[in-house]
Write a protein that holds these residues in place. Structure first.
Motif, PDB file in Angstrom:
ATOM      1  N   SER A  85      14.595   6.108  -0.774  1.00 56.17           N
ATOM      2  CA  SER A  85      13.224   6.770  -0.835  1.00 56.17           C
ATOM      3  C   SER A  85      12.632   7.228   0.319  1.00 56.17           C
ATOM      4  O   SER A  85      11.812   7.960   0.514  1.00 56.17           O
ATOM      5  CB  SER A  85      12.067   5.835  -1.803  1.00 56.17           C
ATOM      6  OG  SER A  85      11.838   4.878  -1.056  1.00 56.17           O
ATOM      7  N   SER A  90       7.921  14.232  -4.827  1.00 52.09           N
ATOM      8  CA  SER A  90       9.085  13.146  -5.366  1.00 52.09           C
ATOM      9  C   SER A  90       8.730  12.262  -6.119  1.00 52.09           C
ATOM     10  O   SER A  90       9.325  11.280  -6.813  1.00 52.09           O
ATOM     11  CB  SER A  90       9.988  12.636  -4.495  1.00 52.09           C
ATOM     12  OG  SER A  90       9.249  12.083  -3.498  1.00 52.09           O
ATOM     13  N   THR A 122      10.207   9.203  -8.563  1.00 50.06           N
ATOM     14  CA  THR A 122       9.904   7.509  -8.119  1.00 50.06           C
ATOM     15  C   THR A 122       8.873   6.938  -9.107  1.00 50.06           C
ATOM     16  O   THR A 122       9.224   5.861  -9.693  1.00 50.06           O
ATOM     17  CB  THR A 122       9.337   7.447  -6.681  1.00 50.06           C
ATOM     18  OG1 THR A 122       8.463   8.204  -6.469  1.00 50.06           O
ATOM     19  CG2 THR A 122      10.351   7.789  -5.586  1.00 50.06           C
ATOM     20  N   GLN A 159      14.510  16.739   2.771  1.00 53.67           N
ATOM     21  CA  GLN A 159      14.079  18.035   2.153  1.00 53.67           C
ATOM     22  C   GLN A 159      13.060  18.871   3.112  1.00 53.67           C
ATOM     23  O   GLN A 159      13.114  20.042   3.144  1.00 53.67           O
ATOM     24  CB  GLN A 159      13.205  17.469   0.933  1.00 53.67           C
ATOM     25  CG  GLN A 159      14.046  16.969  -0.379  1.00 53.67           C
ATOM     26  CD  GLN A 159      14.986  17.783  -0.935  1.00 53.67           C
ATOM     27  OE1 GLN A 159      14.827  18.580  -1.452  1.00 53.67           O
ATOM     28  NE2 GLN A 159      16.216  17.209  -0.674  1.00 53.67           N
ATOM     29  N   ASN A 197       8.493   5.929  -0.762  1.00 55.80           N
ATOM     30  CA  ASN A 197       8.650   7.376  -0.905  1.00 55.80           C
ATOM     31  C   ASN A 197       7.329   8.146  -0.083  1.00 55.80           C
ATOM     32  O   ASN A 197       7.557   8.790   0.862  1.00 55.80           O
ATOM     33  CB  ASN A 197       8.899   7.837  -2.171  1.00 55.80           C
ATOM     34  CG  ASN A 197       9.194   9.195  -2.173  1.00 55.80           C
ATOM     35  OD1 ASN A 197      10.402   9.436  -1.917  1.00 55.80           O
ATOM     36  ND2 ASN A 197       8.237  10.205  -2.655  1.00 55.80           N
ATOM     37  N   TRP A 235      14.785  10.596   1.420  1.00 51.48           N
ATOM     38  CA  TRP A 235      14.574  12.009   0.496  1.00 51.48           C
ATOM     39  C   TRP A 235      13.668  12.832   1.166  1.00 51.48           C
ATOM     40  O   TRP A 235      13.829  13.983   1.417  1.00 51.48           O
ATOM     41  CB  TRP A 235      14.244  11.717  -1.059  1.00 51.48           C
ATOM     42  CG  TRP A 235      14.331  12.831  -1.794  1.00 51.48           C
ATOM     43  CD1 TRP A 235      15.672  13.072  -2.256  1.00 51.48           C
ATOM     44  CD2 TRP A 235      13.602  13.647  -1.977  1.00 51.48           C
ATOM     45  NE1 TRP A 235      15.461  14.185  -3.045  1.00 51.48           N
ATOM     46  CE2 TRP A 235      14.048  14.717  -2.908  1.00 51.48           C
ATOM     47  CE3 TRP A 235      12.138  13.750  -1.665  1.00 51.48           C
ATOM     48  CZ2 TRP A 235      13.518  15.603  -3.393  1.00 51.48           C
ATOM     49  CZ3 TRP A 235      11.443  14.776  -2.365  1.00 51.48           C
ATOM     50  CH2 TRP A 235      12.257  15.858  -3.389  1.00 51.48           C
ATOM     51  N   GLN A 252      11.798  23.057  -6.191  1.00 53.18           N
ATOM     52  CA  GLN A 252      11.678  22.826  -4.649  1.00 53.18           C
ATOM     53  C   GLN A 252      11.262  23.819  -3.904  1.00 53.18           C
ATOM     54  O   GLN A 252      10.435  23.498  -2.968  1.00 53.18           O
ATOM     55  CB  GLN A 252      13.082  22.358  -4.220  1.00 53.18           C
ATOM     56  CG  GLN A 252      13.923  21.043  -4.956  1.00 53.18           C
ATOM     57  CD  GLN A 252      12.939  19.930  -4.615  1.00 53.18           C
ATOM     58  OE1 GLN A 252      12.040  19.577  -4.982  1.00 53.18           O
ATOM     59  NE2 GLN A 252      13.567  19.209  -3.688  1.00 53.18           N
TER      60      GLN A 252
END
Length: 421
Positions: A115, A369, A373, A122, A59, A118, A349
């Motif tokens: 991961s 995130s 995670t 975003q 991530n 994402w 967000q």
């Protein structure tokens, strides 16, 4: 902002991701039971921790790469990675091979690729949507994803139990289709000045990449408001993640049958495993119906009250699960739990997008995130913990962590207000 007014990038992604998520949720809610049956609850918890620890690294790397190499490129690469991971899992879960440990490795690879996807996805939303519309767009994506949570588990209760490899193979195949679709139709949304900065660094030694990444994340960690936001989110995710970890095991072991409706001598009953599929679908249905409505409702309140209120509802919801024994009792608990989820989906967000500098937007989303995670890394420990101390103590601990998350949110907003002043 209506969907017809969206950037074409977002429209393409919305359709593709909804379809994939339906397939994903056909098998994902049942994986905790699958691995627990294959390895036992204790080893399953440890293996899932190791798998998600790898996703934490992926991530952070994904956020850095999204800012350096482009949102589109990372999303396409991640989709191909998911296709390979689910393909391995499908082969390992087939009756001709039946190798659960290889299946677990495939699942870990797919999680790692997810991961990477994402942060780029975003950041792309933040790139192409004006700030005043972001909460609404994030809420619609969240709603669309939860349509899959309604349909997927119901399909899974029919298809996955007898044919897990077929569902996993379908997931792998669709990831290939999605990667090809994005490769051909998406346009890169990475701001030009960031692309130019990357071009100027071509030819530098490989270790400069690592040094720069560590320096950038150190800057993020020095943002006290953002750091508290992530820490609170990690605590709250311990509660949220149990919907797919502890709850299915709890229902399977503690609910022999639950009556939905009875008339004279006729009863409509569900087993614990079937009840879990229905509960997850109820969660998805409530999210689908009320995400946009609750998001608009939350806009009337300060972020402080929204975040703290959501944390306290999470605590109440997880505590209620341990006290219920009937279908309608679990339905009430999931309603409270879902309200907590809806209160924070869009606003959080949007909060990250306001905190993030333009040139580090992907990394801020990647670091944010970590709430999931890192939380997902620790959350599987609830499964062996329930075996050691019992379900009651485990649910009580999870409720306490949610309350502690509310306390951290309050401290965070104190710092935030002080900085604003």
């Amino acid at each position: 902002m209506k969907i017809k007014d969206w950037d074409s990038n977002l429209k393409i992604r919305l359709g593709g991701e909804v379809t994939f998520n339906i397939i994903f949720w056909t098998f994902f809610p049942f994986l905790a039971i699958y691995f627990a049956n294959s390895f036992g609850k204790g080893l399953t918890g440890i293996l899932l921790v190791l798998s998600q620890a790898l996703s934490v690294l992926g991530n952070l790397l994904g956020g850095y790469c999204a800012d350096r190499f482009g949102r589109k490129r990372m999303m396409v690469i991640a989709s191909y990675g998911q296709a390979i991971g689910y393909g391995i899992f499908a082969c390992a879960a087939s009756p001709w091979v039946s190798m659960p440990i290889v299946g677990f490795l495939g699942f870990s690879l797919a999680s790692l690729a997810g991961s990477l996807y994402w942060p780029a996805s975003q950041a792309m939303v933040a790139d192409v949507v004006k700030e005043e519309h972001r909460s609404g767009v994030f809420a619609i994506f969240y709603t669309a994803a939860n349509i899959a949570v309604v349909i997927g588990p119901l399909l899974g209760s029919i298809l996955y139990t007898d044919n897990p490899y077929v569902v996993l193979a379908a997931a792998s195949g669709f990831c290939v289709i999605l990667a090809l679709l994005m490769s051909r139709t998406l346009r890169e949304s990475l701001p030009a000045h960031l692309a130019e900065r990357h071009q100027s660094k071509i030819g530098e030694p490989w270790f400069h990449f690592l040094i720069t990444q560590l320096r950038d994340y150190r800057i993020i960690a020095a943002d006290r408001v953002f750091l508290l936001f992530v820490l609170a989110g990690v605590l709250l995710s311990q509660t949220f993640m149990q919907l797919d970890l502890l709850l299915p095991v709890f229902l399977k072991e503690n609910v022999q049958s639950a009556t939905i409706f009875s008339y004279n001598n006729w009863n409509l009953q569900l087993s614990g495993k079937q009840l879990f599929g229905v509960i997850v679908s109820e969660n998805g249905l409530l999210v689908t119906l009320f995400t946009v409505l609750v998001t608009k409702w939350m806009l009337a309140y300060k972020d402080r009250y929204v975040f703290i209120g959501g944390a306290l509802f999470y605590a109440a919801g997880i505590a209620m699960f341990n006290q219920m024994s009937t279908f309608w009792g679990f339905t009430l608990a999931i309603a409270v739990f879902t309200l907590a989820e809806l209160m924070s989906a869009g606003p959080q967000q949007a909060f990250v997008s306001r905190l993030a500098p333009d040139h580090m937007r992907g990394q801020y989303f990647a670091a944010s995130s970590l709430r999931f995670t890192l939380g997902r890394t620790i959350a599987p420990l609830s499964i062996p913990l329930s075996e050691w101390v019992g379900f009651s103590w485990t649910f009580g601990l999870l409720a306490g962590l949610a309350v502690l998350g509310a306390v951290l949110y309050n401290v965070m907003f104190n710092y935030h207000d002080r900085q604003a002043a």
